[in-house]
Motif scaffolding. Structure first.
Motif, PDB file in Angstrom:
ATOM      1  N   ARG A   3       0.844  -1.198   0.000  1.00 45.89           N
ATOM      2  CA  ARG A   3       0.000   0.000   0.000  1.00 45.89           C
ATOM      3  C   ARG A   3       0.877   1.245   0.000  1.00 45.89           C
ATOM      4  O   ARG A   3       1.852   1.325   0.753  1.00 45.89           O
ATOM      5  CB  ARG A   3      -0.909  -0.007   1.228  1.00 45.89           C
ATOM      6  N   THR A  39      -2.267  -1.386  -3.580  1.00 42.60           N
ATOM      7  CA  THR A  39      -3.319  -0.496  -3.110  1.00 42.60           C
ATOM      8  C   THR A  39      -2.738   0.898  -2.978  1.00 42.60           C
ATOM      9  O   THR A  39      -1.651   1.078  -2.418  1.00 42.60           O
ATOM     10  CB  THR A  39      -3.867  -0.951  -1.744  1.00 42.60           C
ATOM     11  N   SER A  41      -3.512   5.139  -2.008  1.00 41.52           N
ATOM     12  CA  SER A  41      -4.382   6.098  -1.330  1.00 41.52           C
ATOM     13  C   SER A  41      -3.918   7.496  -1.689  1.00 41.52           C
ATOM     14  O   SER A  41      -2.715   7.786  -1.693  1.00 41.52           O
ATOM     15  CB  SER A  41      -4.313   5.902   0.191  1.00 41.52           C
ATOM     16  N   GLU A  47      -9.312   5.476  -2.160  1.00 45.50           N
ATOM     17  CA  GLU A  47      -8.450   4.302  -2.256  1.00 45.50           C
ATOM     18  C   GLU A  47      -8.583   3.690  -3.645  1.00 45.50           C
ATOM     19  O   GLU A  47      -9.662   3.708  -4.254  1.00 45.50           O
ATOM     20  CB  GLU A  47      -8.848   3.259  -1.209  1.00 45.50           C
ATOM     21  N   TYR A  48      -7.483   3.133  -4.127  1.00 42.09           N
ATOM     22  CA  TYR A  48      -7.469   2.512  -5.453  1.00 42.09           C
ATOM     23  C   TYR A  48      -6.749   1.165  -5.402  1.00 42.09           C
ATOM     24  O   TYR A  48      -5.682   1.052  -4.800  1.00 42.09           O
ATOM     25  CB  TYR A  48      -6.744   3.405  -6.463  1.00 42.09           C
ATOM     26  N   VAL A  49      -7.346   0.164  -6.010  1.00 44.64           N
ATOM     27  CA  VAL A  49      -6.660  -1.093  -6.264  1.00 44.64           C
ATOM     28  C   VAL A  49      -6.176  -1.006  -7.699  1.00 44.64           C
ATOM     29  O   VAL A  49      -6.970  -0.767  -8.619  1.00 44.64           O
ATOM     30  CB  VAL A  49      -7.597  -2.308  -6.081  1.00 44.64           C
ATOM     31  N   ASN A  70     -12.127   5.424   1.559  1.00 43.66           N
ATOM     32  CA  ASN A  70     -11.524   4.867   2.761  1.00 43.66           C
ATOM     33  C   ASN A  70     -12.512   4.959   3.923  1.00 43.66           C
ATOM     34  O   ASN A  70     -13.210   5.961   4.075  1.00 43.66           O
ATOM     35  CB  ASN A  70     -10.246   5.630   3.100  1.00 43.66           C
ATOM     36  N   ASN A 142      -3.268   2.002   7.888  1.00 45.27           N
ATOM     37  CA  ASN A 142      -4.335   2.062   6.880  1.00 45.27           C
ATOM     38  C   ASN A 142      -5.192   3.318   6.982  1.00 45.27           C
ATOM     39  O   ASN A 142      -6.400   3.285   6.724  1.00 45.27           O
ATOM     40  CB  ASN A 142      -5.229   0.814   6.973  1.00 45.27           C
TER      41      ASN A 142
END
Length: 247
Positions: A3, A39, A41, A47-49, A70, A142
């Motif tokens: 992440r 991942t 942010s 948030e992006y995958v 998020n 996170n």
């Protein structure tokens, strides 16, 4: 899944470029390859995958697979006005406060502050380091945002900044009437709190008087005197339990 925080300006439709230190970390430390998933942010709650597509000169090009909001940010905004402590205590305070959900930290120079900043350049250098600690802590737990650590200001400047805040607290070891528990029972539903914590040696009586005159609530945290690196984290934990999302 690895992440990383990215700048919202680096998001172009469904394409995101990862640059800076994270580029080196992805390529040389993690040794991630094309088609692997990360991942991302943007630090403002999105948030992006994403899938790694290719590596450019100083950037990693990714394609967004999924985006969402998020959900780890607390419903209450807490700003910590921390009396600047000695040695590396500020590092600890920043790290743990970010983990607990702080929104912002403002270092404060008080009458009993031992640490002195030689110049604006010195203050900016410290601030840059503190913000890196905040970012690493936010990544680890996170968070959807990276809490900002501001440039140190004087106590007089600090107490003037909170005149519009619904609740501003200043724990004081000589306070005997107002407890934090009583204050929180009486405030109802609020969305923002400011907390003032003194450095080693605490606040002077004059500073407490000035703070109260500006609308801050002087409170006791109990019969034991807490260290500066303990007091803010204690108050923040209680606030998150009573008004936030802990518990």
């Amino acid at each position: 899944m690895p992440r990383f925080f990215i700048n919202s300006k680096d998001v172009f439709d469904d394409n995101i470029n990862i640059t800076g230190e994270d580029y080196n970390h992805i390529k040389k430390v993690l040794r991630l390859k094309c088609e692997e998933i990360v991942t991302l942010s943007d630090g403002i709650g999105n948030e992006y995958v994403a899938e790694i597509k290719d590596f450019g000169d100083g950037f990693v090009h990714t394609k967004v697979i999924e985006s969402y909001k998020n959900t780890t940010e607390p419903p209450i905004k807490v700003t910590l006005y921390q009396g600047l402590p000695k040695s590396d205590k500020m590092d600890f305070i920043i790290q743990k406060s970010v983990e607990l959900g702080i929104s912002r930290i403002v270092p404060v120079l008080t009458e009993r502050t031992v640490v002195r900043l030689d110049s604006e350049k010195d203050a900016a250098k410290k601030c840059e380091r503190w913000n890196r600690i905040s970012q690493e802590a936010a990544k680890q737990c996170n968070r959807g945002i990276i809490p900002k650590i501001e440039v140190p200001i004087s106590f007089k400047e600090a107490i003037k900044k909170v005149h519009d805040v619904p609740l501003s607290l200043i724990p004081y070891e000589k306070e005997s009437k107002n407890s934090l528990k009583q204050i929180l029972k009486s405030v109802g539903d609020i969305s923002e709190v400011s907390v003032f914590i003194g450095p080693e040696g605490g606040f002077t009586e004059q500073e407490i008087e000035e703070a109260v005159n500006c609308g801050l609530s002087s409170v006791t945290l109990g019969p034991r005197i807490l260290r500066t690196e303990t007091a803010g984290i204690t108050v923040l934990t209680i606030l998150m339990y009573e008004l936030g999302d802990v518990g």
